[in-house]
Design a protein around this motif. Structure first.
Motif, PDB file in Angstrom:
ATOM      1  N   PRO A   1       0.753  -1.246   0.060  1.00  0.00           N
ATOM      2  CA  PRO A   1       0.032   0.155  -0.148  1.00  0.00           C
ATOM      3  C   PRO A   1       0.861   1.319   0.020  1.00  0.00           C
ATOM      4  CG  PRO A   1       0.138  -1.086   2.202  1.00  0.00           C
ATOM      5  CD  PRO A   1       0.563  -2.001   1.238  1.00  0.00           C
ATOM      6  N   ASP A   2       0.252   2.332  -0.652  1.00  0.00           N
ATOM      7  CA  ASP A   2       0.964   3.605  -0.537  1.00  0.00           C
ATOM      8  C   ASP A   2      -0.022   4.788   0.360  1.00  0.00           C
ATOM      9  OD1 ASP A   2       1.689   6.054  -1.210  1.00  0.00           O
ATOM     10  OD2 ASP A   2       2.067   5.973  -3.016  1.00  0.00           O
ATOM     11  N   PHE A   3       0.621   4.955   1.370  1.00  0.00           N
ATOM     12  CA  PHE A   3      -0.243   5.618   2.439  1.00  0.00           C
ATOM     13  C   PHE A   3      -0.009   7.253   2.320  1.00  0.00           C
ATOM     14  CE2 PHE A   3       0.231   1.677   4.581  1.00  0.00           C
ATOM     15  CZ  PHE A   3      -0.960   1.781   5.147  1.00  0.00           C
ATOM     16  N   SER A   4       0.549   7.701   1.007  1.00  0.00           N
ATOM     17  CA  SER A   4       0.921   8.963   0.829  1.00  0.00           C
ATOM     18  C   SER A   4      -0.562   9.940   0.869  1.00  0.00           C
ATOM     19  CB  SER A   4       1.708   9.225  -0.286  1.00  0.00           C
ATOM     20  OG  SER A   4       1.085   8.797  -1.513  1.00  0.00           O
ATOM     21  N   LYS A   5      -1.462   9.213   0.427  1.00  0.00           N
ATOM     22  CA  LYS A   5      -2.723  10.282   0.360  1.00  0.00           C
ATOM     23  C   LYS A   5      -3.863  10.329   1.852  1.00  0.00           C
ATOM     24  CE  LYS A   5      -3.654  10.950  -4.397  1.00  0.00           C
ATOM     25  NZ  LYS A   5      -4.823  11.173  -5.213  1.00  0.00           N
ATOM     26  N   ILE A   6      -3.068   9.796   2.838  1.00  0.00           N
ATOM     27  CA  ILE A   6      -3.916   9.669   3.906  1.00  0.00           C
ATOM     28  C   ILE A   6      -4.401  10.791   4.533  1.00  0.00           C
ATOM     29  CG2 ILE A   6      -2.004   9.963   5.632  1.00  0.00           C
ATOM     30  CD1 ILE A   6      -3.090   7.193   7.239  1.00  0.00           C
ATOM     31  N   ALA A   7      -3.824  11.940   4.152  1.00  0.00           N
ATOM     32  CA  ALA A   7      -4.367  13.568   4.671  1.00  0.00           C
ATOM     33  C   ALA A   7      -5.454  13.882   3.802  1.00  0.00           C
ATOM     34  CB  ALA A   7      -3.318  14.582   4.830  1.00  0.00           C
ATOM     35  N   ASP A   8      -5.942  13.367   2.754  1.00  0.00           N
ATOM     36  CA  ASP A   8      -7.013  13.800   1.879  1.00  0.00           C
ATOM     37  C   ASP A   8      -8.131  13.525   2.046  1.00  0.00           C
ATOM     38  OD1 ASP A   8      -4.218  14.438   0.482  1.00  0.00           O
ATOM     39  OD2 ASP A   8      -4.925  13.401  -1.607  1.00  0.00           O
ATOM     40  N   HIS A   9      -9.214  14.093   1.629  1.00  0.00           N
ATOM     41  CA  HIS A   9     -10.668  13.886   1.857  1.00  0.00           C
ATOM     42  C   HIS A   9     -11.029  12.935   1.238  1.00  0.00           C
ATOM     43  CE1 HIS A   9     -14.791  15.022   2.281  1.00  0.00           C
ATOM     44  NE2 HIS A   9     -14.901  14.911   1.095  1.00  0.00           N
ATOM     45  N   GLU A  10     -10.729  12.473  -0.186  1.00  0.00           N
ATOM     46  CA  GLU A  10     -11.155  11.386  -0.919  1.00  0.00           C
ATOM     47  C   GLU A  10     -10.669  10.043  -0.550  1.00  0.00           C
ATOM     48  OE1 GLU A  10      -9.562  13.882  -2.313  1.00  0.00           O
ATOM     49  OE2 GLU A  10     -10.630  14.762  -3.565  1.00  0.00           O
ATOM     50  N   PHE A  11      -9.558  10.067   0.355  1.00  0.00           N
ATOM     51  CA  PHE A  11      -8.984   8.837   0.890  1.00  0.00           C
ATOM     52  C   PHE A  11      -9.960   8.106   2.198  1.00  0.00           C
ATOM     53  CE2 PHE A  11      -6.390   6.683   4.134  1.00  0.00           C
ATOM     54  CZ  PHE A  11      -5.809   5.761   3.542  1.00  0.00           C
ATOM     55  N   TRP A  12     -10.424   9.429   2.961  1.00  0.00           N
ATOM     56  CA  TRP A  12     -11.151   9.086   3.912  1.00  0.00           C
ATOM     57  C   TRP A  12     -12.527   8.651   3.695  1.00  0.00           C
ATOM     58  CZ3 TRP A  12      -9.509   7.349   8.423  1.00  0.00           C
ATOM     59  CH2 TRP A  12      -8.001   7.856   8.773  1.00  0.00           C
ATOM     60  N   ILE A  13     -13.129   9.221   2.712  1.00  0.00           N
ATOM     61  CA  ILE A  13     -14.426   8.666   2.134  1.00  0.00           C
ATOM     62  C   ILE A  13     -14.074   7.159   1.411  1.00  0.00           C
ATOM     63  CG2 ILE A  13     -15.757   8.859  -0.017  1.00  0.00           C
ATOM     64  CD1 ILE A  13     -15.574  11.978   0.242  1.00  0.00           C
ATOM     65  N   SER A  14     -13.206   7.007   0.904  1.00  0.00           N
ATOM     66  CA  SER A  14     -12.812   5.671   0.697  1.00  0.00           C
ATOM     67  C   SER A  14     -12.609   4.616   1.787  1.00  0.00           C
ATOM     68  CB  SER A  14     -11.558   5.496  -0.277  1.00  0.00           C
ATOM     69  OG  SER A  14     -11.840   6.080  -1.493  1.00  0.00           O
TER      70      SER A  14
END
Length: 548
Positions: free
Chosen positions: A267-280
């Motif tokens: 996995p790549d956790f670099s988008k963990i601060a993004d809104h779309e990531f948390w929606i997913s």
């Protein structure tokens, strides 16, 4: 009472393996034959590499079967999560499929941690908060979306549309432009699945239909030489047809690495601060948890020994499996009902059948990756189109309508909401509509999340549970929690005399609880519905108390 409930229950753990290894090994092998093509198809429809589905099922079998709280479930990837995962891949990857895949793996890992916490804190009962009509609407919408997307693959055409509604609108174009040889493989597979669903002969039914579809696909793929890129003219001598030239080749076959170890990704956790990531994350967490709980409960009803799963432990175990799966490139898993049903029908006794199914998958993909590569994509699409149709079949619409027009309206609105927006928003729309219907029938705002009930023990083995006010999906979690730990083999009376409003979800729950309690040797009755108006002729329809 069934014979199975009067005989000794199968042992668990190592004693269970020693006692039942023959029946569990056979069932595990037969389930493996069903699971292999489904895992490949679900992975590819989800925007993941084919091996991701296999990885998930291997972990679901080998790991989760040893720590879960159920007896007969088969854990693996499911069609119900396709929509959630493919949305995550597209929104997080923004056109880069591999990047979207690795970001989604990270979302799966985070969602898995939340899933484990749900189980540890015994929050499995929260599944009660979703009304039946909304859950069925969500599943039907998923079925429609799967069919809409997989029909193009079945016909050997790649749609140009980027949106779901555009993909649905493009189906007539794909029918006109279909690749005849590729389509023939898929349509023959689909016809075989339909034929197998109506066959009643028990010996023939023992042969898994997905296995036959794959074998037919392998044979036709060799006949049409899909291993090599070449062009052909379809019916070149027919004057009334335009002389269409078509291309076939390995692009229409499953792509898997020759080396099993090269199928793992991280996995790549670099988008963990993004809104779309948390929606997913939230979508994968909620839909995966809800589906797993519902499936495990449904499988318990099919178990000939009538054993009850520990749903909280099962949810935590599935969360652990998803954590491991997400860390090495696999799809999320649930307790999958179709494979679990086959497991029971094949004579499995314990969770070792789930273990063996995962073990057989591991051995097969490690030793025979070339054979998997020969499977045509259109054969897997046929399996998924058929699965999607079963989720959204006319029978599901008719069954929902018989419960009542209110139930049907919420069901249809949830379907439209999911297709027009996304899964979470669609489900939320369905829940709001259901609540609005209840408010229009007299549900007071103070009762939306609060149910009034009183338990009175009249003697050593008799309990009266008197419910008053409103009993609807949003407020009966406390009652469901109480009943989960209720003493067995007692006399229990549900007194609904003072209930002003009771909805279908609560009626269905109390009815099923009564059936199971009686089957387990107790005595349970529902009282006090004589003075209530039913909103349809269905015995589990919503009811409202007649004004005096």
């Amino acid at each position: 009472m069934s014979q199975a409930s009067t005989v000794a229950l199968p042992k668990t753990g190592i004693p269970g393996l020693i006692e039942n290894w023959r029946s569990d090994l056979l069932s595990g092998f037969l389930v493996f034959l069903i699971a292999l093509p489904l895992c490949l198809g679900i992975a590819m429809a989800s925007g993941f590499p084919p091996m991701a589905g296999i990885i998930s099922a291997i972990i679901g079998g080998v790991v989760v079967s040893r720590i879960n709280g159920s007896y007969m479930t088969i854990n693996g990837p499911a069609a119900g999560l396709i929509v959630v995962i493919v949305d995550a891949v597209q929104s997080l990857g923004q056109g880069d499929a591999m990047a979207g895949y690795r970001y989604t793996l990270a979302a799966i890992v985070v969602a898995s941690v939340l899933q484990v916490l749900l189980g540890v804190f015994k929050a499995g009962k929260l599944s009660a908060f979703f009304p039946s009509s909304v859950v069925h609407g969500m599943l039907a919408a998923i079925g429609i979306i799967i069919m809409a997307k997989q029909i193009h693959t079945l016909l050997g055409v790649k749609p140009e549309a980027k949106t779901l509604l555009g993909t649905i609108a493009e189906i007539p174009h794909s029918i006109v432009e279909m690749n005849p040889e590729v389509s023939l493989i898929g349509l023959c597979g689909l016809a075989l699945l339909i034929l197998w669903s109506v066959i009643k002969q028990p010996t023939l039914k023992m042969i898994p239909a997905p296995l036959l579809v794959v074998m037919l696909g392998l044979a036709l793929g060799q006949f049409f030489d899909l291993d090599h890129i070449h062009q052909y003219l379809f019916l070149p001598d027919a004057e009334i047809l335009p002389h269409h030239e078509f291309t076939v080749g390995p692009a229409f076959l499953v792509a898997v690495p020759e080396n099993f170890m090269s199928g793992f990704y991280f996995p790549d956790f670099s988008k963990i601060a993004d809104h779309e990531f948390w929606i997913s994350v939230v979508t994968i967490w909620l839909v995966g948890s809800l589906e797993s709980l519902l499936s495990a409960s449904a499988v318990d009803k099919l178990d000939p020994y009538k054993r009850n799963s520990n749903l909280n432990r099962d949810l935590a175990a599935v969360g652990v499996g998803n954590l491991v799966s997400g860390m090495i490139g696999g799809l999320p898993m649930i307790a999958e009902i179709v494979r679990s049903s086959a497991n029971i029908n094949n004579g499995a006794k314990t969770g070792w059948a789930n273990f063996f199914h995962g073990l057989f998958l591991l051995i097969f993909v490690a030793l025979f990756p070339r054979l998997i590569h020969e499977i045509p994509l259109t054969s897997l699409a046929a399996l998924l189109v058929f699965t999607g149709f079963r989720l959204a079949s006319p029978k599901e619409f008719a069954k929902t309508l018989t419960v009542g027009l209110d139930n049907f309206a919420v069901f249809v609105i949830t379907i439209i909401g999911v297709i027009a927006t996304d899964l979470l928003v669609g489900v939320a729309i369905g829940i709001v509509v259901e609540l609005l219907i209840h408010v229009s029938r007299g549900l007071k705002p103070g009762n939306i999340f609060s149910m009034a009930y009183h338990v009175n023990q009249t003697n050593a083995d008799t309990y009266h549970i008197a419910v008053s006010g409103a009993a609807v999906f949003s407020n009966f979690i406390s009652l469901k929690s109480l009943l989960a730990d209720f003493p067995e083999k007692q006399n229990v009376f549900f007194d609904l005399t003072d209930v002003d409003l009771i909805d279908h979800t609560v009626m269905e729950f109390i009815h099923h609880y009564t059936e199971e309690y009686n089957h387990a040797g107790g005595r349970c009755q529902i009282l006090g519905l004589d003075d209530h108006h039913s909103y349809s002729d269905h015995h589990l329809a919503a009811r409202r108390k007649l004004s005096v």
